[in-house]
Scaffold this active site. Sequence first.
Site, PDB file in Angstrom:
ATOM      1  N   HIS A  20      -0.726  11.554  -2.042  1.00 45.82           N
ATOM      2  CA  HIS A  20      -2.031  11.059  -1.594  1.00 45.82           C
ATOM      3  C   HIS A  20      -3.001  12.186  -1.263  1.00 45.82           C
ATOM      4  CE1 HIS A  20      -4.956   9.596   1.408  1.00 45.82           C
ATOM      5  NE2 HIS A  20      -4.865   8.439   0.786  1.00 45.82           N
ATOM      6  N   HIS A  49       0.836  -1.199   0.000  1.00 53.72           N
ATOM      7  CA  HIS A  49       0.000   0.000   0.000  1.00 53.72           C
ATOM      8  C   HIS A  49       0.876   1.257   0.000  1.00 53.72           C
ATOM      9  CE1 HIS A  49      -3.044   2.612   2.364  1.00 53.72           C
ATOM     10  NE2 HIS A  49      -3.480   2.524   1.124  1.00 53.72           N
TER      11      HIS A  49
END
Length: 247
Positions: A58, A16
Amino acid sequence: MIAPQLGWPLPRVFAHRCGGALAPENTLAGLRIAARLGVRAVEFDVMLSADGSPWLLHDETLLRTTDGFGRVGETHDAQLRCLDAGAHQHPAFAGEPVPTLESAAFACRQLGLLANVEIKPAAGFEALAGEVVARRVRALWSGEDLPLVSSFSATALAAARAAVPELPLGCLYERPPSDWLARVRQFRAVTLHCDAAFVDDELLREARDGGIPVLCYTVNDPSIAAALCRRGVAAVFSDRIDCLVDE
Ligand code: G3P
Ligand code: MG
């Protein structure tokens, strides 16, 4: 498991945000650590700068993951190139740059990593982000296994599909809506991605019958990963790639 139109066998574990918890998120250091640990696939987030270039970030703002501040979509490439994306995690990672999508693609190819590129559009730039990322992915991975491209944004997915008809897409939700399979068909997507907390047996049955692999985030406990796998989940996104073994 090979999803139709994906073309590559889906590994059971995706690191991830590049290297999970073992490196600063969305960095090349994370990709190197993932490869070193034998992980075969990585997920990372991509957002457009003020110049419309795709970078691995992100958040819509820079503060949490870099030594910069302000909005990514209002920051030019020249400024992003100067930022440190490693020191916030540990001084050992100081000097780690914010990667461009191009540098991440190069590293994935060098390290033999399969990729899931998650489009993170800043608000108002969903269609542009979908189109730009799709076109860049196709060019950067030319001649290689194309990454799986996903997004929470239906607008970004639609734009990606229109820009690159052959791109493998994944529909990404926190909790999948009841008509998720119809949406997957609408985008000609090949996978469903969702929060592990929201997979139930009915969804997994529907996915199996429809031939759609289900990928769940974020799973850090090996026993939970094993239980999800037994129930029919195809793969998990994990921050603990040091604990999860991709069998
Ligand atoms: O793509 C799976 C997962 O990365 C979605 O959540 O917030 O970590 O990008 P997030
Ligand atoms: Mg993500």
